[in-house]
Scaffold this active site. Structure first.
Site, PDB file in Angstrom:
ATOM      1  CG  HIS A 200      41.626  40.126  40.029  1.00 46.58           C
ATOM      2  ND1 HIS A 200      41.756  39.136  39.092  1.00 46.58           N
ATOM      3  CD2 HIS A 200      40.783  41.035  39.481  1.00 46.58           C
ATOM      4  CE1 HIS A 200      41.028  39.439  38.017  1.00 46.58           C
ATOM      5  NE2 HIS A 200      40.424  40.585  38.236  1.00 46.58           N
TER       6      HIS A 200
HETATM    7  C1  UD1 Z   1      39.077  45.787  38.152  1.00 45.55           C
HETATM    8  C2  UD1 Z   1      37.834  45.439  37.335  1.00 45.55           C
HETATM    9  C3  UD1 Z   1      37.878  43.967  36.997  1.00 45.55           C
HETATM   10  C4  UD1 Z   1      39.182  43.591  36.327  1.00 45.55           C
HETATM   11  C5  UD1 Z   1      40.363  44.076  37.156  1.00 45.55           C
HETATM   12  C6  UD1 Z   1      41.627  43.856  36.402  1.00 45.55           C
HETATM   13  C7  UD1 Z   1      35.764  46.679  37.810  1.00 45.55           C
HETATM   14  C8  UD1 Z   1      34.448  46.635  38.490  1.00 45.55           C
HETATM   15  N1  UD1 Z   1      36.619  45.676  38.106  1.00 45.55           N
HETATM   16  O1  UD1 Z   1      39.032  45.030  39.338  1.00 45.55           O
HETATM   17  O2  UD1 Z   1      36.820  43.682  36.101  1.00 45.55           O
HETATM   18  O3  UD1 Z   1      39.243  42.207  36.213  1.00 45.55           O
HETATM   19  O4  UD1 Z   1      40.223  45.478  37.413  1.00 45.55           O
HETATM   20  O5  UD1 Z   1      42.715  43.762  37.234  1.00 45.55           O
HETATM   21  O6  UD1 Z   1      36.012  47.574  37.051  1.00 45.55           O
HETATM   22  N2  UD1 Z   1      43.882  48.872  44.232  1.00 45.55           N
HETATM   23  C9  UD1 Z   1      45.178  49.197  44.543  1.00 45.55           C
HETATM   24  N3  UD1 Z   1      45.956  49.751  43.568  1.00 45.55           N
HETATM   25  C10 UD1 Z   1      45.494  50.024  42.316  1.00 45.55           C
HETATM   26  C11 UD1 Z   1      44.161  49.699  42.016  1.00 45.55           C
HETATM   27  C12 UD1 Z   1      43.364  49.116  42.988  1.00 45.55           C
HETATM   28  O7  UD1 Z   1      45.634  48.966  45.661  1.00 45.55           O
HETATM   29  O8  UD1 Z   1      46.273  50.532  41.480  1.00 45.55           O
HETATM   30  C13 UD1 Z   1      43.034  48.246  45.284  1.00 45.55           C
HETATM   31  C14 UD1 Z   1      42.111  49.238  45.971  1.00 45.55           C
HETATM   32  O9  UD1 Z   1      42.010  48.889  47.306  1.00 45.55           O
HETATM   33  C15 UD1 Z   1      40.787  48.991  45.297  1.00 45.55           C
HETATM   34  C16 UD1 Z   1      40.856  47.499  44.967  1.00 45.55           C
HETATM   35  O10 UD1 Z   1      42.216  47.247  44.675  1.00 45.55           O
HETATM   36  O11 UD1 Z   1      39.682  49.310  46.102  1.00 45.55           O
HETATM   37  C17 UD1 Z   1      40.002  47.110  43.789  1.00 45.55           C
HETATM   38  O12 UD1 Z   1      40.324  47.910  42.654  1.00 45.55           O
HETATM   39  P1  UD1 Z   1      39.251  48.152  41.496  1.00 45.55           P
HETATM   40  O13 UD1 Z   1      39.861  48.888  40.356  1.00 45.55           O
HETATM   41  O14 UD1 Z   1      38.000  48.704  42.072  1.00 45.55           O
HETATM   42  O15 UD1 Z   1      38.886  46.690  41.045  1.00 45.55           O
HETATM   43  P2  UD1 Z   1      39.810  45.488  40.620  1.00 45.55           P
HETATM   44  O16 UD1 Z   1      39.633  44.377  41.578  1.00 45.55           O
HETATM   45  O17 UD1 Z   1      41.177  45.942  40.313  1.00 45.55           O
HETATM   46  N1  UDP Z   2      48.844  40.000  34.283  1.00 42.38           N
HETATM   47  C1  UDP Z   2      50.125  40.516  34.409  1.00 42.38           C
HETATM   48  N2  UDP Z   2      50.772  40.365  35.604  1.00 42.38           N
HETATM   49  C2  UDP Z   2      50.233  39.717  36.665  1.00 42.38           C
HETATM   50  C3  UDP Z   2      48.916  39.186  36.532  1.00 42.38           C
HETATM   51  C4  UDP Z   2      48.257  39.357  35.334  1.00 42.38           C
HETATM   52  O1  UDP Z   2      50.655  41.097  33.455  1.00 42.38           O
HETATM   53  O2  UDP Z   2      50.884  39.624  37.710  1.00 42.38           O
HETATM   54  C5  UDP Z   2      48.126  40.213  33.019  1.00 42.38           C
HETATM   55  C6  UDP Z   2      47.589  38.966  32.372  1.00 42.38           C
HETATM   56  O3  UDP Z   2      48.562  38.397  31.520  1.00 42.38           O
HETATM   57  C7  UDP Z   2      46.391  39.481  31.600  1.00 42.38           C
HETATM   58  C8  UDP Z   2      45.886  40.604  32.473  1.00 42.38           C
HETATM   59  O4  UDP Z   2      46.959  40.974  33.325  1.00 42.38           O
HETATM   60  O5  UDP Z   2      46.765  40.020  30.341  1.00 42.38           O
HETATM   61  C9  UDP Z   2      44.709  40.108  33.265  1.00 42.38           C
HETATM   62  O6  UDP Z   2      44.367  41.021  34.224  1.00 42.38           O
HETATM   63  P1  UDP Z   2      43.379  40.675  35.419  1.00 42.38           P
HETATM   64  O7  UDP Z   2      43.469  39.235  35.752  1.00 42.38           O
HETATM   65  O8  UDP Z   2      43.703  41.642  36.485  1.00 42.38           O
HETATM   66  O9  UDP Z   2      41.972  41.073  34.816  1.00 42.38           O
HETATM   67  P2  UDP Z   2      40.820  40.306  34.029  1.00 42.38           P
HETATM   68  O10 UDP Z   2      41.409  39.736  32.786  1.00 42.38           O
HETATM   69  O11 UDP Z   2      40.249  39.275  34.954  1.00 42.38           O
HETATM   70  O12 UDP Z   2      39.819  41.370  33.761  1.00 42.38           O
END
Ligand code: UD1
Ligand code: UDP
Length: 351
Positions: A200
């Site tokens: 992601h």
């Molecule tokens: C965010 C965090 C990252 C974390 C991750 C956990 C920041 C900078 N990044 O990344 O550190 O590891 O969450 O999962 O805070 N989107 C959807 N549905 C949602 C949310 C997001 O479709 O409910 C899509 C949107 O197109 C959005 C993109 O995902 O632009 C990225 O979402 P965003 O919250 O900005 O960052 P993550 O990659 O989720």
């Molecule tokens: N996770 C989940 N379902 C999924 C993928 C991840 O419940 O399909 C959980 C995972 O076990 C962990 C958290 O989401 O607790 C990690 O989230 P993510 O990888 O989005 O973020 P990061 O840890 O890199 O910030």
């Protein structure tokens, strides 16, 4: 004691659940969701499954550029802190929600407590900015590992630093007892006979060369590869014309709930991921990990041989995923699964 907790993204719901269970025994908690994650499978499912109450407020900020998203959160959080006047503001990890809450709270009365303080990867990613700035704004720095304590000392932060262990371990121990094993038959996989993957990070999803190299390498594995995909990953696979091949060669699914994910992670032969949390959870569950990044903040998982950093190098991914084995030994630098209790002790002492 009244604590205002700020969450916004998937990993924060998991960690906050572990602390909430302790906190709500004797104290009041106001849970504020920024709305950074809003799709049910990235948000609501965690509140349903983790036995935590729905947020008291949802700021509904949604997705946007880093600056606009953080600014909207900052504005909403400042108003909430002002209205509620809590005894402490509690934040988790390294997302934009974390940083926004840190900026708001650091200029207001209540002390700011940062869970997962001191994590550093040394890389130039948005999460590193969020971690460093939050730590330098925090009054209480709740560190998950001795290495995190050292990182803070190296940056001249010594006051308010406490080793608590990792709340992610608390959360995992809770979920392992309640894992939803039905997910294995749902996906037609058997214990120790499949590969689990998550991707992601924008460095992987938004770069077509890296995303293609990862998908191709995973597709070449002779075992079934289950990839519960973040919506951003699905969007980029479609945009770069990689979706059909990924759908054909991998078990590409929506994200799954935490209790299902823990079952998959425990049962997988190996996990390939760019997630911070998943690297650690695989370590806790004795599942070897291949990390699709060049660096990690969870350095102990690599030093102990349970995790290999391969970036998006197709040949390295193939080789390490195929050849992953379990080392004979495993250190345990992340505490004993009672981090939430220690966090509560620290908070109670200072408020
Ligand atoms: C965010 C965090 C990252 C974390 C991750 C956990 C920041 C900078 N990044 O990344 O550190 O590891 O969450 O999962 O805070 N989107 C959807 N549905 C949602 C949310 C997001 O479709 O409910 C899509 C949107 O197109 C959005 C993109 O995902 O632009 C990225 O979402 P965003 O919250 O900005 O960052 P993550 O990659 O989720
Ligand atoms: N996770 C989940 N379902 C999924 C993928 C991840 O419940 O399909 C959980 C995972 O076990 C962990 C958290 O989401 O607790 C990690 O989230 P993510 O990888 O989005 O973020 P990061 O840890 O890199 O910030």
């Amino acid at each position: 004691m009244k604590v205002l907790t700020v969450v916004g993204a998937r990993p924060q719901f998991v960690k906050a659940a572990a602390v909430s269970r302790e906190l709500r025994r004797d104290h009041e908690e106001l849970l504020v969701h920024t709305g950074q994650h809003y799709d049910d499978e990235l948000s609501a499912v965690f509140f349903d499954e983790l036995d935590i109450p729905r947020p008291d407020a949802n700021l509904g900020v949604g997705s946007d550029s880093h600056g606009r998203q953080t600014a909207a959160m900052l504005s909403g959080l400042e108003a909430r802190i002002e209205d509620e006047n809590p005894d402490a503001v509690l934040v988790y990890g390294d997302t934009n929600s974390t940083l926004a809450a840190a900026i708001a709270a650091s200029k207001m009365e209540p002390p700011l407590a940062h869970v997962e303080a001191g994590m550093r990867s040394g890389s130039d990613i948005p999460e590193e900015t969020n971690r460093v700035l939050t730590d330098h704004a925090a009054d209480l720095l709740l560190a998950p590992s001795p290495d995190a304590m050292e990182n803070l000392a190296d940056e001249g932060i010594s006051e308010g630093v406490h080793f608590t262990g990792d709340v992610g371990y608390d959360a995992l121990l809770w979920a392992r007892e309640r894992a939803d094993w039905s997910v294995l038959s749902d996906f037609g996989v058997a214990d120790e006979e499949f590969v689990l993957a998550t991707v992601h990070r924008d460095t992987n999803t938004d770069d077509p060369t890296r995303l293609e190299a990862i998908v191709d390498a995973l597709a070449d594995d002779p075992r079934q590869v289950v990839l519960p995909a973040h919506p951003r990953t699905v969007a980029r696979l479609k945009e770069f014309g990689l979706y059909e091949a990924a759908k054909r060669d991998l078990t590409l699914t929506d994200p799954v709930g935490y209790r299902q994910f823990v079952a998959l992670l425990d049962a997988a032969t190996v996990v390939a991921t760019d997630s911070g949390g998943v690297q650690k959870e695989s370590f806790f569950l004795d599942t070897p990990c291949v990390t699709l990044r060049e660096e990690t903040e969870w350095v102990e998982t690599v030093e102990s041989g349970w995790n290999a950093l391969v970036g998006a190098d197709g040949a390295a991914i193939r080789e390490t995923v195929t050849g992953a084995t379990k080392p004979d030994e495993k250190p345990m630098p992340y505490g004993d699964g009672n981090a939430a209790k220690r966090i509560m002790e620290v908070l109670s002492d200072v408020t």
